[in-house]
Write a protein that holds these residues in place. Structure first.
Motif, PDB file in Angstrom:
ATOM      1  N   UNK A  30       0.739  -1.274   0.076  1.00 22.17           N
ATOM      2  CA  UNK A  30      -0.171   0.176  -0.019  1.00 22.17           C
ATOM      3  C   UNK A  30       0.791   1.299  -0.155  1.00 22.17           C
ATOM      4  N   UNK A  31       2.208   1.430  -0.221  1.00 21.90           N
ATOM      5  CA  UNK A  31       3.036   2.281  -0.554  1.00 21.90           C
ATOM      6  C   UNK A  31       2.687   3.135  -1.773  1.00 21.90           C
ATOM      7  N   UNK A  32       2.383   4.350  -1.741  1.00 18.37           N
ATOM      8  CA  UNK A  32       2.164   5.235  -2.859  1.00 18.37           C
ATOM      9  C   UNK A  32       3.463   5.610  -3.555  1.00 18.37           C
ATOM     10  N   UNK A  33       4.366   5.926  -2.942  1.00 13.38           N
ATOM     11  CA  UNK A  33       5.654   6.644  -3.683  1.00 13.38           C
ATOM     12  C   UNK A  33       6.695   6.096  -3.046  1.00 13.38           C
ATOM     13  N   UNK A  34       8.010   6.285  -3.949  1.00 15.57           N
ATOM     14  CA  UNK A  34       9.298   5.856  -3.414  1.00 15.57           C
ATOM     15  C   UNK A  34      10.394   6.424  -4.093  1.00 15.57           C
ATOM     16  N   UNK A  35      11.444   6.852  -3.510  1.00 18.43           N
ATOM     17  CA  UNK A  35      12.483   7.429  -3.911  1.00 18.43           C
ATOM     18  C   UNK A  35      13.841   6.742  -4.245  1.00 18.43           C
ATOM     19  N   UNK A  36      14.662   7.226  -4.992  1.00 12.73           N
ATOM     20  CA  UNK A  36      15.916   6.238  -5.759  1.00 12.73           C
ATOM     21  C   UNK A  36      16.643   6.078  -4.223  1.00 12.73           C
ATOM     22  N   UNK A  37      16.677   6.913  -3.280  1.00 17.96           N
ATOM     23  CA  UNK A  37      17.487   6.346  -1.873  1.00 17.96           C
ATOM     24  C   UNK A  37      16.738   4.845  -1.472  1.00 17.96           C
ATOM     25  N   UNK A  38      15.537   4.886  -1.503  1.00 15.97           N
ATOM     26  CA  UNK A  38      14.752   3.787  -0.665  1.00 15.97           C
ATOM     27  C   UNK A  38      14.948   2.654  -1.580  1.00 15.97           C
ATOM     28  N   UNK A  39      15.068   2.888  -2.900  1.00 17.53           N
ATOM     29  CA  UNK A  39      15.469   1.766  -3.839  1.00 17.53           C
ATOM     30  C   UNK A  39      16.600   1.308  -3.763  1.00 17.53           C
ATOM     31  N   UNK A  40      17.681   2.166  -3.715  1.00 14.06           N
ATOM     32  CA  UNK A  40      18.909   1.823  -3.459  1.00 14.06           C
ATOM     33  C   UNK A  40      19.228   0.892  -2.225  1.00 14.06           C
ATOM     34  N   UNK A  41      18.557   1.434  -1.107  1.00 11.45           N
ATOM     35  CA  UNK A  41      18.737   0.715   0.193  1.00 11.45           C
ATOM     36  C   UNK A  41      18.503  -0.702   0.014  1.00 11.45           C
ATOM     37  N   UNK A  42      17.254  -0.847  -0.920  1.00  6.24           N
ATOM     38  CA  UNK A  42      16.487  -2.286  -0.667  1.00  6.24           C
ATOM     39  C   UNK A  42      17.351  -3.158  -1.847  1.00  6.24           C
ATOM     40  N   UNK A  43      17.957  -2.492  -2.659  1.00  9.62           N
ATOM     41  CA  UNK A  43      18.483  -3.489  -3.771  1.00  9.62           C
ATOM     42  C   UNK A  43      20.077  -3.528  -3.894  1.00  9.62           C
ATOM     43  N   UNK A  44      20.575  -2.731  -2.761  1.00  7.45           N
ATOM     44  CA  UNK A  44      21.838  -2.403  -2.969  1.00  7.45           C
ATOM     45  C   UNK A  44      22.539  -1.872  -4.322  1.00  7.45           C
ATOM     46  N   UNK A  45      22.071  -0.997  -4.862  1.00 12.82           N
ATOM     47  CA  UNK A  45      22.590  -0.563  -6.114  1.00 12.82           C
ATOM     48  C   UNK A  45      22.515   0.997  -6.032  1.00 12.82           C
ATOM     49  N   UNK A  46      23.600   1.602  -6.455  1.00 13.76           N
ATOM     50  CA  UNK A  46      23.557   3.213  -5.874  1.00 13.76           C
ATOM     51  C   UNK A  46      22.718   3.653  -6.668  1.00 13.76           C
TER      52      UNK A  46
END
Length: 214
Positions: A30-46
């Motif tokens: 149910x999360x509406x939005x995400x930023x690149x920092x959150x994606x980076x931390x979740x996937x270990x991609x800069x």
């Protein structure tokens, strides 16, 4: 648009499924939005790589806002297939083939193995999971009706090229090759090679490297 697709780096294309899986998980929470920092931390991609990857596809987000999760999800779905369900074939119903049929991408409802083929009389006609195994001799006839997106190749190595040739003749444009044999196909056919032996050896090299540097 076709030129843009051809210019997308292979490394970016290989990361797209990771982005898609994460965005799908966020959507389910149910999360509406995400930023690149959150994606980076979740996937270990800069973060810079993430923004660069997304930039190949136009304006997917807004500065200061990030990315709309539902919009990203629909975008990634459209990049995988124009259809809601991706139909997959499987050639070679040995131990690995049977395992894939039994599992049948159960955690990915949009992907489903719908056809399977083998040359052995003792396997042809069997139902494994929800799929009845077809005779390899009927491959072209079945594929004309099945409208598959991709075919998984799990034959013994010596039979891989002949099976691939038959798939090409049946106008299959995507092959996931689990055999240790590198198959030759025309330029308009995409092949993704999955060599379990190589992957295991790579893991062992990484483990030994970490051990030696610790």
């Amino acid at each position: 648009m076709s030129n843009q697709k051809n210019n997308i780096p292979r490394a970016t294309l290989k990361r797209l499924p990771l982005y898609y899986r994460l965005v799908n998980q966020l959507h389910e929470k149910g999360i509406d939005r995400v930023n690149s920092k959150t994606i980076s931390e979740a996937l270990d991609i800069d973060s810079a790589s993430i923004r660069r990857d997304f930039s190949y596809f136009g304006e997917l987000g807004k500065k200061g806002y990030g990315y709309n999760v539902e919009s990203l999800l629909e975008f990634f779905k459209s990049k995988i297939s124009e259809r809601d369900t991706i139909k997959i074939g499987l050639v070679g119903v040995g131990n690995l083939g049977k395992a894939l049929l039994s599992y049948n991408f159960s955690i990915h409802d949009e992907m489903l193995i719908t056809e399977a083929f083998d040359v052995r009389d003792e396997v042809i006609g069997q139902q494994i999971g929800n799929v009845i195994v077809n005779d390899m001799q009927d491959l072209q006839k079945v594929l004309k009706k099945a409208d598959l997106d991709v075919v998984i190749l799990t034959t013994p190595g010596p039979a891989a090229q002949e099976a691939a040739d038959q798939l090409v003749q049946s106008d299959v444009k995507g092959i996931m090759n689990f055999t240790p044999v590198r198959i030759d196909v025309p330029d308009d056919v995409s092949v993704h090679q999955i060599d379990l032996g190589i992957e295991l050896q790579s893991l062992l090299f990484f483990m030994n490297n970490l051990r030696n540097n610790s």
